[in-house]
Motif scaffolding. Structure first.
Motif, PDB file in Angstrom:
ATOM      1  N   ARG A 195       4.646  -6.834   4.049  1.00 34.06           N
ATOM      2  CA  ARG A 195       5.563  -7.050   5.177  1.00 34.06           C
ATOM      3  C   ARG A 195       5.688  -8.540   5.484  1.00 34.06           C
ATOM      4  NH1 ARG A 195       4.543  -7.710  10.347  1.00 34.06           N
ATOM      5  NH2 ARG A 195       2.404  -6.972  10.171  1.00 34.06           N
ATOM      6  N   ARG A 196       4.601  -9.281   5.403  1.00 32.76           N
ATOM      7  CA  ARG A 196       4.619 -10.714   5.709  1.00 32.76           C
ATOM      8  C   ARG A 196       5.343 -11.524   4.628  1.00 32.76           C
ATOM      9  NH1 ARG A 196       1.231 -12.953   9.487  1.00 32.76           N
ATOM     10  NH2 ARG A 196       0.050 -11.459  10.717  1.00 32.76           N
ATOM     11  N   VAL A 201      -6.764  -7.718   5.468  1.00 34.14           N
ATOM     12  CA  VAL A 201      -5.388  -7.347   5.780  1.00 34.14           C
ATOM     13  C   VAL A 201      -4.938  -6.266   4.809  1.00 34.14           C
ATOM     14  CG1 VAL A 201      -3.018  -8.213   5.901  1.00 34.14           C
ATOM     15  CG2 VAL A 201      -4.901  -9.620   6.726  1.00 34.14           C
ATOM     16  N   SER A 202      -4.311  -5.227   5.326  1.00 36.10           N
ATOM     17  CA  SER A 202      -3.872  -4.120   4.480  1.00 36.10           C
ATOM     18  C   SER A 202      -2.768  -4.572   3.527  1.00 36.10           C
ATOM     19  CB  SER A 202      -3.346  -2.962   5.333  1.00 36.10           C
ATOM     20  OG  SER A 202      -2.122  -3.332   5.945  1.00 36.10           O
ATOM     21  N   GLN A 203      -2.638  -3.860   2.445  1.00 39.93           N
ATOM     22  CA  GLN A 203      -1.598  -4.164   1.463  1.00 39.93           C
ATOM     23  C   GLN A 203      -0.216  -4.077   2.113  1.00 39.93           C
ATOM     24  OE1 GLN A 203      -1.716  -1.736  -2.047  1.00 39.93           O
ATOM     25  NE2 GLN A 203      -0.022  -2.781  -3.000  1.00 39.93           N
ATOM     26  N   GLU A 204      -0.016  -3.117   2.985  1.00 36.10           N
ATOM     27  CA  GLU A 204       1.274  -2.956   3.660  1.00 36.10           C
ATOM     28  C   GLU A 204       1.598  -4.184   4.505  1.00 36.10           C
ATOM     29  OE1 GLU A 204      -1.186  -0.541   3.914  1.00 36.10           O
ATOM     30  OE2 GLU A 204      -0.331   0.760   2.384  1.00 36.10           O
ATOM     31  N   GLU A 205       0.601  -4.693   5.245  1.00 38.72           N
ATOM     32  CA  GLU A 205       0.835  -5.859   6.080  1.00 38.72           C
ATOM     33  C   GLU A 205       1.111  -7.102   5.241  1.00 38.72           C
ATOM     34  OE1 GLU A 205      -1.128  -8.505   9.691  1.00 38.72           O
ATOM     35  OE2 GLU A 205      -2.108  -6.647   9.075  1.00 38.72           O
ATOM     36  N   ARG A 206       0.394  -7.254   4.112  1.00 40.53           N
ATOM     37  CA  ARG A 206       0.635  -8.411   3.232  1.00 40.53           C
ATOM     38  C   ARG A 206       2.061  -8.360   2.684  1.00 40.53           C
ATOM     39  NH1 ARG A 206      -4.611  -7.148   0.962  1.00 40.53           N
ATOM     40  NH2 ARG A 206      -3.538  -6.374  -0.858  1.00 40.53           N
ATOM     41  N   ASP A 255      -7.453 -16.880  10.727  1.00 35.64           N
ATOM     42  CA  ASP A 255      -6.707 -16.321   9.604  1.00 35.64           C
ATOM     43  C   ASP A 255      -7.266 -16.917   8.323  1.00 35.64           C
ATOM     44  OD1 ASP A 255      -5.062 -14.860  11.270  1.00 35.64           O
ATOM     45  OD2 ASP A 255      -3.429 -16.316  11.226  1.00 35.64           O
TER      46      ASP A 255
END
Length: 114
Positions: A111-112, A104-109, A76
């Motif tokens: 979400r995290r 990492v996609s913007q959506e995943e960032r 990571d």
């Protein structure tokens, strides 16, 4: 591995940002000049483990700590503690580096962050 990065070869480093690059907001990359020299912390995570204080105090030189991530899995890549990419360890001129294999996609960032 949590240290400030030395640029291995400035001529071959690609940031993906051109001074005149058009951004989604319609503004040019020249507006980014204000933030380009702000320092960030880039760190790489191999994995995690949990242990008791008793186990921690028993560690000696040569002890092996088993991590939760299988060997061969990507590392990571975190910027200021936020996951932004994944990559693999490389050695360049007898120094460790990281090859980015996935952004990492913007959506995943987002979400995290929650």
């Amino acid at each position: 591995m949590n240290a400030q990065a030395d640029t291995l070869d400035p001529e071959s480093t690609q940031t993906g940002l051109d001074d005149d690059m058009e951004l989604p907001s319609g503004k040019t990359g020249q507006n980014l000049d204000m933030v380009m020299d702000i320092p960030i912390t880039l760190s790489l995570e191999l994995g995690h483990t949990r242990m008791s204080i008793r186990e921690l105090l028993r560690l000696t030189q040569g002890s092996v700590v088993k991590l939760d991530r299988p060997g061969g899995d990507p590392l990571d890549i975190l910027v200021n503690g936020c996951l932004v990419a994944r990559g693999e360890v490389v050695v360049v001129n007898e120094r460790f580096g990281v090859r980015i294999t996935d952004i990492v996609s913007q959506e995943e960032r987002i979400r995290r962050l929650r």
